[in-house]
Design a protein around this motif. Structure first.
Motif, PDB file in Angstrom:
ATOM      1  N   ASP A  72       0.848  -1.187   0.000  1.00  0.00           N
ATOM      2  CA  ASP A  72       0.000   0.000   0.000  1.00  0.00           C
ATOM      3  C   ASP A  72       0.885   1.239   0.000  1.00  0.00           C
ATOM      4  N   LEU A  73       1.090   1.832  -1.167  1.00  0.00           N
ATOM      5  CA  LEU A  73       1.991   2.979  -1.294  1.00  0.00           C
ATOM      6  C   LEU A  73       1.218   4.283  -1.163  1.00  0.00           C
ATOM      7  N   ARG A  74       1.643   5.114  -0.221  1.00  0.00           N
ATOM      8  CA  ARG A  74       1.050   6.436  -0.017  1.00  0.00           C
ATOM      9  C   ARG A  74       2.153   7.474  -0.068  1.00  0.00           C
ATOM     10  N   SER A  75       1.793   8.729   0.036  1.00  0.00           N
ATOM     11  CA  SER A  75       2.797   9.795   0.054  1.00  0.00           C
ATOM     12  C   SER A  75       3.517   9.813   1.383  1.00  0.00           C
ATOM     13  N   GLY A  76       4.810  10.099   1.328  1.00  0.00           N
ATOM     14  CA  GLY A  76       5.597  10.215   2.547  1.00  0.00           C
ATOM     15  C   GLY A  76       5.410  11.575   3.181  1.00  0.00           C
ATOM     16  N   GLU A  77       6.099  11.775   4.318  1.00  0.00           N
ATOM     17  CA  GLU A  77       6.028  13.038   5.049  1.00  0.00           C
ATOM     18  C   GLU A  77       7.401  13.322   5.635  1.00  0.00           C
ATOM     19  N   GLY A  78       7.884  14.542   5.441  1.00  0.00           N
ATOM     20  CA  GLY A  78       9.182  14.914   5.997  1.00  0.00           C
ATOM     21  C   GLY A  78      10.292  14.051   5.417  1.00  0.00           C
ATOM     22  N   GLU A  79      11.068  13.418   6.301  1.00  0.00           N
ATOM     23  CA  GLU A  79      12.159  12.555   5.853  1.00  0.00           C
ATOM     24  C   GLU A  79      11.671  11.174   5.406  1.00  0.00           C
ATOM     25  N   ILE A  80      10.407  10.862   5.674  1.00  0.00           N
ATOM     26  CA  ILE A  80       9.831   9.590   5.228  1.00  0.00           C
ATOM     27  C   ILE A  80       9.427   9.752   3.770  1.00  0.00           C
ATOM     28  N   VAL A  81       9.953   8.872   2.933  1.00  0.00           N
ATOM     29  CA  VAL A  81       9.690   8.944   1.495  1.00  0.00           C
ATOM     30  C   VAL A  81       9.091   7.624   1.025  1.00  0.00           C
ATOM     31  N   THR A  82       8.460   7.681  -0.123  1.00  0.00           N
ATOM     32  CA  THR A  82       7.980   6.469  -0.775  1.00  0.00           C
ATOM     33  C   THR A  82       8.637   6.382  -2.135  1.00  0.00           C
ATOM     34  N   GLY A  83       8.730   5.191  -2.643  1.00  0.00           N
ATOM     35  CA  GLY A  83       9.333   4.994  -3.953  1.00  0.00           C
ATOM     36  C   GLY A  83       9.063   3.595  -4.457  1.00  0.00           C
ATOM     37  N   VAL A  84       9.661   3.304  -5.580  1.00  0.00           N
ATOM     38  CA  VAL A  84       9.517   1.984  -6.187  1.00  0.00           C
ATOM     39  C   VAL A  84      10.897   1.514  -6.614  1.00  0.00           C
ATOM     40  N   LEU A  85      11.298   0.354  -6.096  1.00  0.00           N
ATOM     41  CA  LEU A  85      12.529  -0.263  -6.574  1.00  0.00           C
ATOM     42  C   LEU A  85      12.263  -0.726  -7.997  1.00  0.00           C
ATOM     43  N   PRO A  86      13.139  -0.385  -8.934  1.00  0.00           N
ATOM     44  CA  PRO A  86      12.845  -0.676 -10.339  1.00  0.00           C
ATOM     45  C   PRO A  86      12.914  -2.166 -10.662  1.00  0.00           C
TER      46      PRO A  86
END
Length: 157
Positions: A72-86
């Protein structure tokens, strides 16, 4: 022995930071911030925690992410980031022992790659995906000398 595997995209949540070479351990201690953020958002990790080395520069330090793969990918906040390993081809190998030995295990893997003529997915110092995946749960394996870690380095497409 290293092997080349095909892996799909993997969404993740992580803490991102710029870290001096001697600051990796202190940064790793902040993994609990990711755990707390995931718990607050009611998102469960779907695999083991990882370190993702984005930039490796022995003089200026590292750009590093520590986190977990998630569904479940959501937007991060501050130093918490989301992404996708290619998605793509990765070289994968396992290391058994204290994390202090990972520098040598990484050097061995890079030397193997040079010998085999593989092309890493790296532009200068910036890696597409260079991972240490911590397979051992410290609650179940308290002695770090008994930990298992998987290295996964993406190859150029």
């Amino acid at each position: 022995m290293p092997e080349i595997v095909e892996l799909g995209e993997r969404p993740y949540v992580a803490l991102r930071g710029k870290v001096a070479m001697d600051g990796i351990s202190a940064f790793a201690d902040r993994l609990g911030e990711v755990v707390d953020w995931l718990a607050a958002k009611e998102i469960a990790p779907n695999d083991a925690p990882f370190f993702k080395y984005d930039v490796i520069d022995m003089e200026t330090g590292l750009e590093l992410e520590i986190g977990f793969p998630v569904d479940d990918l959501r937007s991060g906040e501050g130093e918490i980031v989301t992404g996708v390993l290619p998605a793509g081809r990765y070289v994968r190998t396992r290391y058994h022992g204290h994390p202090d030995g990972l520098r040598e295990a990484t050097s061995d893997l890079l030397a193997w790659g040079d010998k085999e003529g593989v092309a890493w997915d790296v532009d200068g110092n910036r890696w597409a995906a260079r991972l240490e995946i911590y397979l051992s749960d410290p609650r179940e394996v308290p002695d770090m000398k008994d930990w298992d870690t998987e290295l996964q380095f993406k190859l150029k497409d």
